[in-house]
Enzyme design. Structure first.
Site, short mmCIF file in Angstrom:
data_model
loop_
_atom_site.label_atom_id
_atom_site.label_comp_id
_atom_site.label_asym_id
_atom_site.label_seq_id
_atom_site.Cartn_x
_atom_site.Cartn_y
_atom_site.Cartn_z
N ASP A 153 0.88 -1.26 -0.10
CA ASP A 153 -0.01 -0.12 -0.02
C ASP A 153 1.13 1.18 0.20
O ASP A 153 1.80 1.43 0.67
CB ASP A 153 -1.11 0.03 1.33
CG ASP A 153 -1.93 1.01 1.33
OD1 ASP A 153 -2.78 0.85 0.57
OD2 ASP A 153 -1.69 2.39 1.73
N ASN A 204 -2.27 13.09 -3.73
CA ASN A 204 -3.22 13.19 -4.55
C ASN A 204 -3.67 14.48 -4.23
O ASN A 204 -3.84 15.27 -5.30
CB ASN A 204 -4.37 12.16 -4.57
CG ASN A 204 -4.03 11.00 -5.44
OD1 ASN A 204 -3.42 11.09 -6.41
ND2 ASN A 204 -4.67 10.00 -5.37
N HIS A 252 -4.89 14.42 -9.08
CA HIS A 252 -4.94 12.88 -9.39
C HIS A 252 -4.15 12.63 -10.57
O HIS A 252 -3.74 11.31 -10.40
CB HIS A 252 -6.58 12.84 -9.52
CG HIS A 252 -7.34 12.59 -8.36
ND1 HIS A 252 -7.08 11.37 -7.49
CD2 HIS A 252 -7.82 13.65 -7.54
CE1 HIS A 252 -7.92 11.71 -6.52
NE2 HIS A 252 -8.48 12.99 -6.55
N ASP A 257 -2.00 9.36 -10.63
CA ASP A 257 -2.02 8.11 -11.58
C ASP A 257 -0.74 7.81 -12.22
O ASP A 257 -0.19 6.42 -12.39
CB ASP A 257 -2.73 8.47 -12.79
CG ASP A 257 -4.35 8.32 -12.39
OD1 ASP A 257 -4.76 7.95 -11.32
OD2 ASP A 257 -5.20 9.00 -13.05
N GLU A 267 -4.61 2.30 -4.24
CA GLU A 267 -3.24 2.43 -4.29
C GLU A 267 -2.54 1.01 -3.53
O GLU A 267 -1.41 1.10 -3.17
CB GLU A 267 -2.65 3.48 -3.58
CG GLU A 267 -3.15 3.61 -1.86
CD GLU A 267 -4.44 4.29 -1.54
OE1 GLU A 267 -4.39 4.71 -0.51
OE2 GLU A 267 -5.22 4.26 -2.48
#
Length: 301
Positions: free
Chosen positions: A168, A176, A181, A185, A211
């Site tokens: 994680d 973010n 965002h 990505d 994630e």
């Protein structure tokens, strides 16, 4: 790649001449056992298969090709001098996709070959889309369910360990919120690339959701799992992610939990659960670290 199976050198050479200049990679086999070995090792896009073969006849070869998971979707065209209705029906019942009567007509061969290869390519594309995460190109959660069961069966049959890592990204919401965002990505795609570069070809890498990532490590003990996890963790620390200075500690890091089959769990659900527990222990104990599932008294029947 097209596998042509025929024990007659004359018939084989005729088919090969028909397929000249078609930009196809051609491999050949002269008997059923050789055909099955090549099919398992190379996984062709199409098999042109004679019915009458020494040792193992074409019907049994076709049946076994269709029964094996790795080659089940490979189209098979039967080529034979047997042209009765029962011969055709019997071939179809054993899994054949089409039928060509010898002597092979070049136009018919090229039409059927090109049609089958187009269909195979289309099905391969659909299968890839169904099993892959569109952002990272890694396997998705749906594929993981299938792969986990398969690898656990292989682990039992080979009496070798199977390990699972759950990763994680630390403070990913902060990344973010701070950088947007699209930047997030890019981090996820880069993590996919890092995992692909650092792991073995037969390890299975999955974007599990958000994630979170999963890695299946066949033939890997608890000790080996810890080494792999540390290699991944260190690679993430060192990677020059954009805007990493905005993260706590000035790095993009991951927390990792691991569990092993059958040492810690006897089924897929329990293995996932224990790896998840270990991951959140890593989160609680400071992040950017690896924790292995706690040793339990596990007896798998």
């Amino acid at each position: 790649m097209v596998l042509v199976v025929d024990d007659s050198l004359l018939q084989l050479n005729m088919i090969l001449r028909h397929l000249e200049n078609q930009e196809l990679e051609i491999i050949t086999a002269a008997d059923g056992h050789e055909a099955l070995r090549i099919a398992a090792e190379r996984v062709p896009d199409l098999v042109l298969l004679d019915l009458v073969l020494p040792g193992l006849d074409g019907l049994e070869v076709c049946r076994r090709i269709k029964a094996a998971p790795a080659t089940a979707e490979v189209p098979v065209i039967i080529t034979t001098t047997l042209n009765g209705q029962e011969d055709k029906l019997n071939s179809l019942q054993h899994g054949a996709d089409d039928f060509i009567t010898k002597p092979v007509d070049r136009r018919e061969l090229l039409l059927k070959t090109s049609s089958m290869l187009r269909r195979k390519k289309h099905l391969t594309t659909l299968a890839r889309q169904a099993s892959r995460d569109p952002l990272t190109g890694l396997y998705n959660r749906r594929y993981m369910d299938f792969a986990m069961k398969r690898e656990m069966m292989d682990s039992l049959s080979s009496e070798s360990p199977l390990s699972l890592l759950m990763l994680d990204v630390d403070h990913f919401k902060n990344y973010n919120d701070t950088n947007g965002h699209p930047a997030g990505d890019e981090v996820l795609k880069a993590i996919g690339s890092i995992l692909t570069a650092k792991l073995r070809q037969h390890d299975i890498i999955v974007r599990y959701g958000g994630e979170e990532f999963l890695v299946l490590l066949p033939k890997t003990s608890a000790e080996g799992t810890a080494l792999v996890a540390e290699k991944i963790r260190h690679a993430m620390e060192e990677y020059p992610f954009p805007y990493r200075a905005s993260q706590p500690g000035g790095m993009v890091t991951v927390s990792i939990g691991g569990a092993c089959f059958p040492e810690h769990a006897c089924d897929a659900a329990e293995l996932l659960h224990l790896a998840d527990e270990a991951l959140y222990r890593a989160k609680r104990e400071g992040r950017n670290c690896f924790r292995l599932a706690k040793k339990l008294e596990v007896i798998c029947s």
